[in-house]
Design an enzyme around this catalytic site. Structure first.
Site, mmCIF file in Angstrom:
data_model
loop_
_atom_site.group_PDB
_atom_site.id
_atom_site.type_symbol
_atom_site.label_atom_id
_atom_site.label_comp_id
_atom_site.label_asym_id
_atom_site.label_seq_id
_atom_site.Cartn_x
_atom_site.Cartn_y
_atom_site.Cartn_z
ATOM 1 N N VAL A 164 -28.904 43.595 67.900
ATOM 2 C CA VAL A 164 -28.122 43.221 66.718
ATOM 3 C C VAL A 164 -26.779 43.914 66.958
ATOM 4 C CG1 VAL A 164 -27.884 43.390 64.212
ATOM 5 C CG2 VAL A 164 -30.148 43.026 65.226
ATOM 6 N N PRO A 165 -25.794 43.177 67.494
ATOM 7 C CA PRO A 165 -24.612 43.779 68.121
ATOM 8 C C PRO A 165 -23.555 44.328 67.161
ATOM 9 C CG PRO A 165 -24.455 41.405 68.199
ATOM 10 C CD PRO A 165 -25.798 41.724 67.606
ATOM 11 N N CYS A 166 -23.914 45.378 66.446
ATOM 12 C CA CYS A 166 -22.963 45.979 65.504
ATOM 13 C C CYS A 166 -21.758 46.594 66.211
ATOM 14 C CB CYS A 166 -23.668 46.992 64.602
ATOM 15 S SG CYS A 166 -24.489 48.312 65.495
ATOM 16 N N HIS A 167 -21.828 46.749 67.540
ATOM 17 C CA HIS A 167 -20.670 47.247 68.286
ATOM 18 C C HIS A 167 -19.508 46.250 68.230
ATOM 19 C CE1 HIS A 167 -23.221 45.052 71.193
ATOM 20 N NE2 HIS A 167 -22.087 44.645 71.728
ATOM 21 N N ARG A 168 -19.775 45.018 67.833
ATOM 22 C CA ARG A 168 -18.727 43.995 67.747
ATOM 23 C C ARG A 168 -17.932 44.087 66.448
ATOM 24 N NH1 ARG A 168 -22.768 39.276 69.926
ATOM 25 N NH2 ARG A 168 -23.006 40.130 72.031
#
Length: 162
Positions: free
Chosen positions: A121-125
């Site tokens: 779940v790419p919260c780094h984006r």
């Protein structure tokens, strides 16, 4: 899914550190950094997750296709679903995402910080308007930067220096 369902785990090495993957009832429920020794996947979903992570870090996978069941509030799950819709290499600000789902930037930031399945779940984006923002994974902002660079994000300017 009940809390009494068995939880299966594996520990895999990645370029951003060793991570523990947990699955319950056939869905990934957690990805967290660990110092535990590596251990092989014991279920199909853990094997798929470990394989997809390896492909992601090798640059051959741009989207994860795994059953996910993160524990959280309805709002958090809404935020995480919206994050999953951001394409590989894409960036959004906390405010952009908040506007998309009818929330506030602060609430989006809180949900990002509580994301139990980072990377997948790419919260780094998600970044702040001035750039950067935090990252709850081990290594903090440096890990976030490594993930964004892996995805070829355009980080021109002082995105992370503020």
């Amino acid at each position: 899914m009940s809390e009494t369902d068995p939880t299966n785990i594996c520990v895999v090495d990645t370029p951003v550190g060793r991570v523990c993957l947990k699955d319950r009832s056939g869905s990934i429920v957690l990805l967290t950094w660990t110092d535990d020794p590596a251990s092989p996947p014991t279920t199909d979903v853990l094997r798929d997750a470990a394989c997809q992570l390896a492909e992601y870090f090798a640059g051959t996978r741009t989207a994860f296709s795994l059953p996910l069941a993160p524990a959280g509030t309805n709002h958090q799950k809404n935020v995480w679903a919206a994050i999953c819709a951001i394409p590989f290499g894409g960036l959004r600000t906390y405010g952009n995402l908040a506007a998309e789902i009818g929330s506030s930037a602060r609430a989006v930031g809180t949900a990002c910080g509580r994301n139990p399945i980072p990377i997948i779940v790419p919260c780094h984006r998600i970044v702040s308007v001035g750039g950067g923002g935090g990252y709850s994974g081990r290594g903090g902002i440096q890990t976030k930067l490594r993930l964004l660079k892996l995805e070829g994000c355009n980080l021109d300017g002082d995105w992370f220096g503020r």
